[in-house]
Enzyme design. Structure first.
Site, PDB file in Angstrom:
ATOM      1  CB  SER A   1      -0.873  -0.019   1.256  1.00 15.53           C
ATOM      2  OG  SER A   1      -1.462   1.238   1.514  1.00 15.53           O
TER       3      SER A   1
ATOM      4  CE1 TYR B   1      -5.111  -1.951   4.369  1.00 15.43           C
ATOM      5  CE2 TYR B   1      -3.817   0.034   4.010  1.00 15.43           C
ATOM      6  CZ  TYR B   1      -4.491  -1.068   3.507  1.00 15.43           C
ATOM      7  OH  TYR B   1      -4.535  -1.280   2.155  1.00 15.43           O
TER       8      TYR B   1
END
Length: 254
Positions: free
Chosen positions: A145, A158
């Protein structure tokens, strides 16, 4: 030259591939010739996605299991072997998000995000490598990400998980590269997926993404396909431990 990207005769297991980024990647690999093992936790959704892929002309089978369950991960590799399916390509895509200020975050929610986004990649990578090492070849693609590189408030678990994916990928390359295995990662930018629906529906956040990204827009799941095929194919045989951002240029600018 096209043969460099041909995946005919290879089998790819893509976690979290019933929808979103995982489904786009699965169909992209299928279009390049790979047989597909479609994964999700929900059996009905997984079987439906696999059937739809077969109807679209892909060679696809369903494998419903929880990627955070060590026993289930071990069992699925054993079952696939019994069915004659050799996993040549593993895509660790399964992931969840949890948005909450860190001071309000429970340990259970922290652990759930870490287990789904990071520990699962370790579990599946380990089982895949145990079989790839004796064969002397294999491709592992981990989905990172923008938060593999940069932090954002309210998504700390996350961020930690995706940062871990970056170094897990390097660790895989260090240990398994001598055995002919390439482990690399893709770092998607802001993509038009169901997980981001709340963000795309927020006019302020939508404007921020478009203004912050040199491409001036959100990415589409299918825009990951070219990078995924490259990393799954012989074209990347001397590429190992890398994270390739597919983000419209966002991470490259101030």
């Amino acid at each position: 030259m096209a043969g460099l990207f041909d995946l005919t005769g290879r089998t790819a297991l893509i976690t979290g591939s019933t929808r979103g980024l995982g489904r786009a990647i699965a169909e992209g690999l299928g279009g390049a010739g790979a047989a597909l093992v479609v994964n999700g936790r929900d059996r009905h959704a997984t079987e439906t996605a696999a059937r739809e892929m077969r109807e679209a002309g892909f060679n696809a089978r369903a494998a419903a299991f929880d990627v955070t369950d060590e026993a289930a991960v071990t069992a699925i590799f054993r079952d696939l072997e019994a069915e004659g399916a050799t996993i040549d390509i593993l895509v660790n895509n399964a992931g969840i998000q949890h948005r909450q200020p860190m001071v309000e975050l429970s340990l259970a929610d922290w652990q759930r995000v870490i287990d789904t986004n990071l520990t699962s990649a370790f579990l599946l990578g380990r089982e895949a490598a145990r079989r790839m090492i004796p064969r002397g070849r294999g491709k592992i693609i981990n989905i990172g990400s923008l938060t593999s590189e940069l932090a954002r408030a309210t998504v700390i678990p996350y961020t930690v998980a995706k940062g871990g994916i970056r170094l897990l990928t390097k660790g895989m390359a260090a240990e398994w590269g001598p055995h002919g295995i390439q482990a690399n990662a893709i770092g998607p930018g802001y993509m038009l997926t169901e997980m981001n629906e709340a963000l795309t529906a927020n006019p302020q956040f939508d404007a921020w993404v478009k203004g912050r990204t040199p491409a001036g827009r959100w990415g589409r799941p299918e825009e990951l396909v070219g990078t995924a095929i490259y990393l799954a194919s012989g074209a990347s045989d001397y590429v190992n431990g890398q994270l390739i951002f597919v983000d419209g240029g966002m991470i490259s600018v101030l």
